[in-house]
Design an enzyme around this catalytic site. Structure first.
Site: not given
Length: 387
Positions: A192, A195, A345, A347, A349
């Site tokens: 993982h 930055y 707002g 996202r 996904e």
């Protein structure tokens, strides 16, 4: 004649030195020969230099998709505008890492590229490779967003010591690159990294800015040579800027990725830092860029070393159990996930791309003593120094 040659040499040397001094002002010097063999110094005018700057084109084909900000605007003032400089850097890192991962796949699997915009401001580029031969799920996301900080995010930042006023509109800008790679083979570790750059505009018109980030490794089976290579690569990137960074940010990483309710770490650490706003904006950016550039060389050799290793159902089931721990940390403790979910707002996904395709929870599972699985668990419960 010797005197004339000496005069010509002095004139040429002085012209060269003048040209070097003027380069910092966006001028370029060149020599024009004369009939006498003497040299006359000429300069490109500032207007000509600016015209050349305008005529430059940003080669967006090297990215996974078009940038979120207009390409001409990005190129025009990237030297002065940290927002634009950061966007160019994270687009480059995303493309470099995605193409490196694609090169390890056996059957030519490629990332699905999803460029998206949000009505509240900004957008992102999400790249996902799913069901590959080598990578079961790999997500590499760039986001460049603007908006107003939601109250929950303000409270989270105030808890970290940010001097932010509550119950007022606080415009923000955030950009970053993040990735989570879940390999198919249990002998290949998960990586993982993230930055990011953040700006908040205060009610008086002033701005607070800071950088954050880190890279960490989550193996399913402990290979101490892998751990040393990974940590040495990150330490080298840190040491370029300040030899105190690696030990400080390594400890921060161990503390941050601790799964409190399990009393164990998510993985074998790496580096983690936040709220970096010194010694200067440019120097902080250079440090973050060095760390981001270290991701590929820290990880790809481990993929190449283990992707063909033999494994069976026992190793697969252990991998799925450890992935369950990964899910627990991300949904319960991870600040980036929380900030994303709090943001209007958002996202979802893209925020939840870090979750593995498959995971497992087993009631009261304990690995056998002296097993390879238990050897990993001992390190997760007692983080160690690798370099």
């Amino acid at each position: 004649m010797n005197a004339l040659r000496h005069t010509i040499s002095l004139l040429s040397l002085s012209s060269f030195q003048l040209g070097r001094r003027m380069r910092s002002q966006h001028f370029r010097g060149f020599l024009l020969g004369t009939g006498l063999g003497l040299s006359t110094f000429a300069t490109v005018t500032y207007a000509q230099a600016e015209a050349a700057k305008v005529n430059r084109k940003l080669n967006t084909s090297k990215f996974m998709a078009e940038p979120i900000t207009d390409a001409n605007a990005l190129l025009e003032d990237a030297d002065e505008n940290m927002r634009h400089r950061m966007e160019l850097m994270i687009m480059e890192i995303q493309a470099e890492f995605c193409r490196a991962l694609e090169s390890e796949e056996f059957s030519g699997q490629k990332f699905k590229v999803d460029r998206w915009m949000r009505k509240e401001g900004g957008g992102g580029v999400t790249c996902v490779l799913q069901d590959g031969d080598v990578f079961e799920k790999a997500g590499v996301n760039v986001s460049v967003v603007t908006g107003s900080l939601p109250p929950a995010a303000v409270q989270q930042m105030r808890a970290r010591g940010k001097a932010l006023t509550e119950n007022v509109k606080l415009p923000f800008f955030a950009s970053g690159v993040s990735a989570v790679i879940h390999p198919r083979n249990p002998h290949v570790p998960t990586i993982h990294f993230n930055y990011r750059y953040f700006e908040v505009q205060l009610p008086d018109g002033s701005k607070q800015w800071w950088f954050g980030g880190g890279t960490d490794l989550t193996p399913y089976y402990l290979d101490e040579a892998d751990a040393r290579h990974f940590h040495k690569t990150l330490k080298a990137a840190c040491d370029e800027h300040d030899v105190s960074y690696y030990p400080k940010f390594k400890k921060w990483c161990d503390d941050y990725f601790h799964i409190k309710h399990r009393n164990e770490s998510r993985g074998i650490g790496g580096i983690f830092f936040d709220d970096i706003d010194e010694p200067s904006q440019q120097e902080a950016f250079n440090f973050v860029k060095s760390c981001a550039k270290a991701v590929t060389p820290s990880y790809l050799p481990l993929v190449q070393k283990h992707k063909n290793a033999a494994y069976g159902d026992k190793e697969r089931q252990w991998q799925l159990l450890r992935r369950g721990r990964y899910v627990e940390f991300n949904l319960i403790y991870d600040r980036g996930t929380k900030f994303g979910l709090y943001t209007p707002g958002a996202r979802y996904e893209s925020i939840l791309m870090s979750l593995p395709l498959h995971a497992r929870w087993e009631y009261m599972h304990e690995p056998q003593a002296k097993s390879k699985e238990n050897a990993l668990l001992q390190v997760l419960q007692n983080p160690k120094e690798w370099v």
